[in-house]
Design an enzyme around this catalytic site. Structure first.
Site, PDB file in Angstrom:
ATOM      1  N   SER A 169     110.362 -72.669 -45.000  1.00  0.00           N
ATOM      2  CA  SER A 169     110.919 -71.456 -43.854  1.00  0.00           C
ATOM      3  C   SER A 169     111.721 -72.586 -43.197  1.00  0.00           C
ATOM      4  O   SER A 169     112.998 -72.968 -43.490  1.00  0.00           O
ATOM      5  CB  SER A 169     109.838 -71.000 -43.135  1.00  0.00           C
ATOM      6  OG  SER A 169     110.396 -70.008 -42.270  1.00  0.00           O
ATOM      7  N   THR A 170     111.626 -72.543 -41.779  1.00  0.00           N
ATOM      8  CA  THR A 170     112.578 -73.268 -40.997  1.00  0.00           C
ATOM      9  C   THR A 170     112.846 -74.746 -41.377  1.00  0.00           C
ATOM     10  O   THR A 170     112.039 -75.451 -41.542  1.00  0.00           O
ATOM     11  CB  THR A 170     112.014 -73.217 -39.440  1.00  0.00           C
ATOM     12  OG1 THR A 170     111.389 -71.979 -39.258  1.00  0.00           O
ATOM     13  CG2 THR A 170     112.966 -73.738 -38.409  1.00  0.00           C
ATOM     14  N   HIS A 195     112.232 -68.266 -46.451  1.00  0.00           N
ATOM     15  CA  HIS A 195     112.345 -67.078 -45.518  1.00  0.00           C
ATOM     16  C   HIS A 195     113.760 -66.963 -45.015  1.00  0.00           C
ATOM     17  O   HIS A 195     114.461 -67.838 -44.538  1.00  0.00           O
ATOM     18  CB  HIS A 195     111.467 -67.333 -44.209  1.00  0.00           C
ATOM     19  CG  HIS A 195     110.014 -67.458 -44.565  1.00  0.00           C
ATOM     20  ND1 HIS A 195     109.047 -67.794 -43.522  1.00  0.00           N
ATOM     21  CD2 HIS A 195     109.138 -66.985 -45.420  1.00  0.00           C
ATOM     22  CE1 HIS A 195     107.929 -67.754 -44.098  1.00  0.00           C
ATOM     23  NE2 HIS A 195     108.070 -67.225 -45.117  1.00  0.00           N
ATOM     24  N   MET A 288     108.046 -72.807 -40.126  1.00  0.00           N
ATOM     25  CA  MET A 288     107.080 -72.422 -38.687  1.00  0.00           C
ATOM     26  C   MET A 288     105.939 -71.473 -39.378  1.00  0.00           C
ATOM     27  O   MET A 288     106.115 -70.722 -40.258  1.00  0.00           O
ATOM     28  CB  MET A 288     108.034 -71.682 -37.984  1.00  0.00           C
ATOM     29  CG  MET A 288     107.120 -71.341 -36.638  1.00  0.00           C
ATOM     30  SD  MET A 288     107.235 -72.688 -35.356  1.00  0.00           S
ATOM     31  CE  MET A 288     106.722 -71.782 -33.943  1.00  0.00           C
ATOM     32  N   ASP A 291     102.415 -69.134 -43.308  1.00  0.00           N
ATOM     33  CA  ASP A 291     102.733 -68.108 -44.933  1.00  0.00           C
ATOM     34  C   ASP A 291     102.739 -69.507 -46.026  1.00  0.00           C
ATOM     35  O   ASP A 291     103.370 -70.455 -45.803  1.00  0.00           O
ATOM     36  CB  ASP A 291     104.219 -67.892 -44.718  1.00  0.00           C
ATOM     37  CG  ASP A 291     104.503 -66.875 -45.729  1.00  0.00           C
ATOM     38  OD1 ASP A 291     103.271 -66.255 -46.475  1.00  0.00           O
ATOM     39  OD2 ASP A 291     105.621 -66.649 -46.218  1.00  0.00           O
TER      40      ASP A 291
END
Length: 356
Positions: A169-170, A195, A288, A291
């Site tokens: 993600s991030t 993401h 972050m 997930d």
């Protein structure tokens, strides 16, 4: 202490909406809003914000030019505000390479209503940016071609039977790039959930495809998973692993978000546990939230061998931390070391298989 945010956008409407959205959060506030980077430069010195939101396309100075100067002279967390166009997505990919932590998109229609729907997304990304390791972003070395692992797997059974399953993600776009650049052309097929909203995953895949030895594409669904190929989840669909006869294939789902994400890492990981089990090598990278944590534990229980990026090399040590806490991780390592560890595990595993 509230997170101090400086908004930079040439649109008075977007500046107003972002200010309204950010100020509605109990833990953050807008301390200033600038219509262009030249004014923003002075405001940064005066107000010392924790996070910037930065428009991609602006007059007087392009958002990328400003970002490049900023990350060189005064590195700080930046969330890009991008237009949902092909040009916008390509510029955004470049912004992430320059050190922006993440991005949000401007809605095409009904801007006011659309931005209000994004309140949770914007708040999450600003929070993540405030916690990010900026010094690590600038140090994410892109391996030169000469540093690509010399280990070629050579045993075709390894590449065709094994699968690499990756979630991020991030900070993940640069981490995934760093990882894939070190994958040899005969590596096992790779499935990736990052993401990212619709309209950006295709640009991301195309950019990686132009840089890597392996082929990288946005997953279309129903394609056979081939060695030396990576398939990235589209920004508005879940990506799953499935089987068609003896072959592994990609599958796309329009099911609701999981962990507030679509695509979701958990959805991919759980499908890998179900259909591939011990043939899976799982990798969870910077991001972050949680997930992927539950899905990685399922993969481990099904016989997969799993790696997680360590805290030092993560932009945000959220998803790997949760995966470790859930007991789904076998090894934790620096991003720069992960590709070699994965390849060495594959080689050792294939050697064992050939001896049996």
């Amino acid at each position: 202490m509230k997170i101090k945010v400086l908004v930079i956008d040439d649109s008075a409407l977007i500046r107003s909406l972002l200010t309204e959205i950010i100020n509605s959060q109990p833990d953050m506030e807008v301390i200033g809003a600038a219509p262009d980077p030249l004014i923003a430069r002075d405001m940064i010195k005066q107000l010392n914000p924790d996070v910037l939101t930065l428009d991609v396309e602006m007059p007087k100075m392009d958002g990328l030019d400003f970002l490049e100067k900023l990350m060189r002279l005064r590195p700080m967390p930046v969330v890009m505000v991008s237009t949902l166009t092909e040009r916008g997505s390509e510029i955004t990919m470049r912004a992430l390479e320059l050190g922006a932590i993440d991005f949000v998109t401007k809605p095409k229609m009904s801007i006011s209503d659309g931005m209000r729907e994004y309140t949770d997304i914007i708040a999450d990304k600003i929070l993540a940016a405030s916690q990010a390791r900026i010094s690590r972003v600038s140090r994410h070395a892109t391996p030169e071609n000469g540093n690509v692992s010399p280990v070629l797997l050579r045993n075709p059974l390894v590449s065709s039977e094994k699968l690499l399953i990756i979630g991020a993600s991030t900070g993940g776009t640069e981490a995934i790039k760093s990882f894939l650049l070190q994958m040899p052309s005969d590596c096992p097929g790779i499935l990736i959930t990052q993401h990212m909203p619709a309209g950006f995953t295709k640009s991301f895949a195309n950019r990686l495809d132009s840089l890597c030895q392996i082929s990288v594409k946005e997953a279309a669904g129903g394609e056979r998973i081939l060695p030396g190929h990576a398939y990235i989840a589209p920004g508005d669909k879940h990506l799953l692993l499935a089987k068609s006869g003896a072959n592994y294939v990609t599958q796309l789902s329009d099911a609701p978000p999981v962990n507030r994400h679509k695509p979701s890492v958990d959805v991919l990981f759980e499908s890998a546990a179900e259909y591939a089990g011990k043939n899976v090598i799982g990798v969870i990278l910077t991001g972050m939230g949680k997930d992927g944590a539950a899905g990685m534990a399922q993969m481990k229980n099904a016989g997969a061998y799993n790696f997680a990026q360590n805290e030092e090399s993560c932009v945000v040590y959220g998803m790997p931390k949760e995966a470790v806490a859930h007991g789904g991780v076998h090894e934790v390592a620096h991003l720069n070391d992960l590709p070699k560890l994965v390849l060495n595990y594959l080689v050792a595993n294939s050697a064992r298989a050939l001896r049996v």
